[in-house]
Design an enzyme around this catalytic site. Structure first.
Site, PDB file in Angstrom:
ATOM      1  N   MET A  68       0.844  -1.197   0.000  1.00 17.38           N
ATOM      2  CA  MET A  68       0.000   0.000   0.000  1.00 17.38           C
ATOM      3  C   MET A  68       0.883   1.252   0.000  1.00 17.38           C
ATOM      4  O   MET A  68       0.611   2.226  -0.693  1.00 17.38           O
ATOM      5  CB  MET A  68      -0.910   0.008   1.235  1.00 17.38           C
ATOM      6  CG  MET A  68      -1.980  -1.045   1.216  1.00 17.38           C
ATOM      7  SD  MET A  68      -3.198  -0.783  -0.110  1.00 17.38           S
ATOM      8  CE  MET A  68      -2.633  -1.932  -1.331  1.00 17.38           C
ATOM      9  N   ASP A  69       1.951   1.216   0.782  1.00 18.56           N
ATOM     10  CA  ASP A  69       2.889   2.345   0.812  1.00 18.56           C
ATOM     11  C   ASP A  69       3.590   2.513  -0.530  1.00 18.56           C
ATOM     12  O   ASP A  69       3.692   3.613  -1.061  1.00 18.56           O
ATOM     13  CB  ASP A  69       3.991   2.079   1.852  1.00 18.56           C
ATOM     14  CG  ASP A  69       3.627   2.605   3.224  1.00 18.56           C
ATOM     15  OD1 ASP A  69       2.933   3.630   3.305  1.00 18.56           O
ATOM     16  OD2 ASP A  69       4.065   1.991   4.214  1.00 18.56           O
TER      17      ASP A  69
END
Lengths: 400, 404
Positions: free
Chosen positions: B169-170
């Site tokens: 996600m990052d």
């Protein structure tokens, strides 16, 4: 849509979400994107869910979303006349994006070398499951296979009760969208180089590599003689997806000061002072104990109560949002994330727009996705100079 | 000009993972990325995964995320430090940061301030929720964007809880933000005006489930987890193979592929089984079909079965582990991995640029820098400060070299 890429002309021939989402992003940034569909339409038009649950080629939610702001023409690239028209369009384009396996791309007249001969300033962007070179370049892969080929499925963990189960993929088309970002980045970079130097390029993006890079710390462990991560062995930090009174919340506190705020938010219970919870390393080593204590506290509160407290105390705790929660999010609405478009078949639709804002960049209203062949007249007659009679004949012969 | 961003210099205030991923990808495109930290507030990832105890230069996480970047130290709590950062912005094309919204403003480093010294600057601010709106200042990390954006709810077993989504996600945020920076740069290149890109990681996650949002808005249906299942295709799952935790993903999208699957597994009788006669029936009976398929796949090594099925035209692949990927002859032929020599960590294999461009030379690849390693080069050679000025800044504690 924003006007960053005004004047950029893009041709798109795609039938996977990764390819279409790249075109969608370029269109949302102001490029003119002409989507080329086979005369029978992009297969995505046949994919559910459908608006009103009425299966119809103009009512697919996925097709609608992935093709906002584009123009659409039909063209049979398996016919020589279709490929000739493609060549005329490519000669005037800045970018061609396509997502076909190398053999299929060649049969469709999308051979990058040939397109670059035709138009040396062109950027030809290919996105395929495994890239255009190497022993797996012709391997077939649907989004499921693509997701698992990048290695994230092997890592995604649902907690210790599920460790013997099969690896699962990210929800929906997550891997396709993620790969699309890498693809769009590379295409925009090559476009910049073409604008600066007058020389076009072929951009070759492998979805597998794009996804693998997202886990860049884990995927290289074996090559560095370190233990390989899997769902079984993966270190399980404290926090994570934890049940509360009416569902679940996510808690992630990777820094000491955040932990201290979390503990303060919980009213500084006595256990928090114990040696086994003193720092990140200690808490990770005792993650099961930490989580048991967190759960005991969390179950007294609802999601809304927890999120309210978390905001007040500046602790990273979040709700596990459903589609309904996302649609009603005050935060997204405050940022004009949803655009309303009027579609001739479906009617009024609220659709997500770009997820970032750009200060001072002029914008235009969002345009609905093209009906099948909607812009054939604009493109073939107005731009390429075919007559309406030609159009009828091309249609009868299955070229458009 | 040989690399797409070789004329682009980026002043990078970002830390943790999402912001640094953006700078890393841009550096692979040729940008010169100057990472700003201070001794008081180094990037927190320097504390993680250290190969030498308490040595911030030995962090595997930091060194992985910061390949290629130059490192300078500036104490941004000091007025002179802020002035120095603004001076650096005059020789940069872009500024990147992923602090919590409000932090840069409080430091005196808002977009307006950068714009005042360089109106061509493209600033990208990455945050969990964006710079504006009621949730803007909430703290957010990867698992938070994944959950708030709506993807966790859709990820996991049909009969299990939503999954926590982590690192990707990052990094997906960083990748998409790098793309947004290029959009900003395209705007700057054509109009001469800079812009502030206000990037929301949770909105990105919501954009990645767009079709489900339309389904809810139009049909009131709240989508949930489906494991590996598809809306229409069957079989469509991961199946156990020989060995420990070995799996193959198989997806069948046409009659031809179905026939090829049955023939390859030596199960011609499935072709005449009325439960599986057409795609609709296979979808209806996919649980039974999965059981039959796994009884076959468990007799094969995953790699062998993948090759056999691909040969027959069936979409099949490993549910790959890191070890599979590191050993993969296909990836080796594409030179996906690079080896860098880090002065403290030693030789380290990292993932190179996830794209190829014809006629573009290989991207530069240097190991991550030590804290402040390029102070002299950046402040002296690039910015043109004199030795005296550098010494004064060091004496004041605004910039500090290693151990300083």
């Amino acid at each position: 849509m924003l006007c960053c890429l005004d004047g950029v002309r893009v041709l798109e021939y795609t039938d996977t979400p990764a390819g279409a989402f790249c075109g969608k992003t370029l269109a949302a940034l102001g490029a003119e994107v002409i989507k080329i569909e086979p005369p029978a339409g992009d297969p995505l038009r046949n994919r559910g869910p459908f608006f009103g649950d009425l299966p119809h080629r103009e009512r697919s939610c996925a097709f609608f979303y992935l093709n906002l702001n584009k123009m659409g023409i039909t063209l049979n690239l398996l016919a020589a006349s279709g490929r000739e028209i493609l060549a005329q369009l490519a000669a005037k384009a800045d970018v061609v994006i396509e997502d076909q396996l190398p053999d299929a791309a060649r049969s469709a007249g999308l051979n990058p070398g040939r397109l670059l001969e035709l138009n040396p300033r062109l950027v030809v962007g290919s996105v395929t499951p495994f890239g255009r070179t190497g022993p797996h370049s012709g391997y077939r892969a649907y989004p499921l296979n693509v997701y698992h080929s990048g290695g994230d499925g092997y890592l995604l963990q649902s907690g210790k009760d599920y460790l013997d189960r099969e690896p699962v993929k990210g929800g929906g088309f997550a891997g396709e969208y993620e790969a699309a970002a890498t693809y769009t980045l590379a295409v925009l970079a090559a476009l910049r180089l073409a604008n600066k130097t007058g020389v076009g390029r072929h951009v070759d993006v492998s979805k597998q590599e794009a996804l693998m890079a997202l886990n860049r710390t884990f995927m290289v462990r074996a090559a560095n003689n370190e233990s390989v991560e899997s769902r079984m062995t993966r270190s399980y930090p404290y926090g994570g997806m934890l049940p509360c009174k009416d569902g679940a919340v996510v808690v992630q506190v990777p820094a000491q000061h955040m932990w201290q705020r979390l503990v303060a938010m919980m009213g500084n219970p006595a256990w928090a002072a114990e040696e086994r919870f003193k720092d990140e390393d200690a808490r990770t080593a005792n993650s099961a104990a930490v989580n048991a204590l967190l759960k005991e506290w969390l179950r007294n509160y609802t999601k809304d109560e927890l999120i309210g407290m978390a905001r007040e105390w500046s602790v990273p705790v979040a709700q596990v949002a459903t589609a309904a929660d996302v649609l009603s999010s005050e935060q997204l609405r405050a940022r004009d994330f949803f655009a309303e478009v009027e579609h001739p078949v479906v009617g009024k639709v609220v659709a997500p727009s770009l997820h970032f804002l750009m200060a001072g960049v002029p914008s235009r209203a969002t345009v609905p996705p093209p009906l099948l062949g909607q812009h054939n007249g604009d493109v073939f007659v107005d731009r390429l100079g075919y007559s309406n009679e030609d159009l009828a004949q091309l249609r009868c012969c299955g070229v458009i | 000009m040989q690399l797409p961003l070789e004329d682009v210099r980026i002043l990078d205030f970002s830390q943790w993972v999402a912001g640094p991923e953006m700078g890393l990808l841009l550096s692979y495109l040729g940008a010169e990325v100057i990472k700003v930290e201070s001794h008081e507030r180094p990037d927190p990832t320097r504390e993680k995964e250290q190969t030498e105890r308490n040595n911030p230069e030995s962090s595997i996480l930091f060194s992985t995320m910061n390949v290629n970047k130059l490192s300078v130290t500036i104490d941004l709590k000091k007025r002179t430090g802020v002035e120095l950062a603004l001076r650096l912005a005059t020789i940069c094309d872009a500024v990147t940061e992923n602090f919590r919204p409000g932090v840069m403003d409080k430091l005196g480093l808002s977009y307006e301030q950068f714009k005042a010294v360089n109106d061509r600057i493209v600033m990208v601010s990455v945050s969990g929720y964006g710079q504006t709106g009621p949730d803007a200042e909430n703290v957010a990390f990867a698992s938070v964007f994944g959950a708030v954006g709506g993807l966790s709810e859709l990820t996991g077993y049909t009969d299990g809880p939503p999954m926590e989504l982590r690192l990707p996600m990052d990094t997906a945020g960083g990748t998409s933000a790098a793309m947004a920076l290029l959009a900003g740069l395209a705007y700057r290149d054509s109009t001469g005006r800079g812009t502030h890109v206000d990037f929301s990681a949770s909105a990105m996650v919501s954009a990645y489930i767009g079709e489900y949002l339309l389904d809810y808005a139009a049909n009131g249906r709240i989508a949930s987890r489906k494991g590996n299942r598809d809306e229409a295709m069957a079989p469509h799952n991961c199946y156990r193979c020989q060995g420990t935790d070995r799996w193959i993903s198989i997806a069948v999208g046409s009659e031809t592929e179905w026939q090829a699957l049955c023939r390859t597994l030596g199960k011609i009788e499935w072709l005449s089984d009325e439960r599986f006669e057409d795609g609709f029936r296979r979808y209806q009976h996919q649980a039974e079909l999965d059981q039959l398929i796994v009884a076959e796949t468990r007799n094969y090594a995953a790699e062998d079965l993948m090759a056999k099925l691909q040969e027959a035209g069936v979409a099949a692949g490993l549910s790959a582990s890191g070890a599979d990927l590191c050993d993969d002859p296909h990836l080796r032929s594409r030179q996906t991995l690079l080896t860098l020599e880090h002065p403290v960590i030693g030789p380290r294999v990292v993932i190179g640029p996830p794209w190829k461009m014809s006629g573009v030379p290989e991207a530069p690849s240097r190991p991550a820098a030590f804290l402040g390693q390029h102070n002299e080069y950046v402040f002296g050679n690039l910015l043109g400060l004199s030795r005296g000025e550098l010494e004064a800044l060091a004496a004041e504690g605004v910039i500090a070299n290693r151990g300083g």
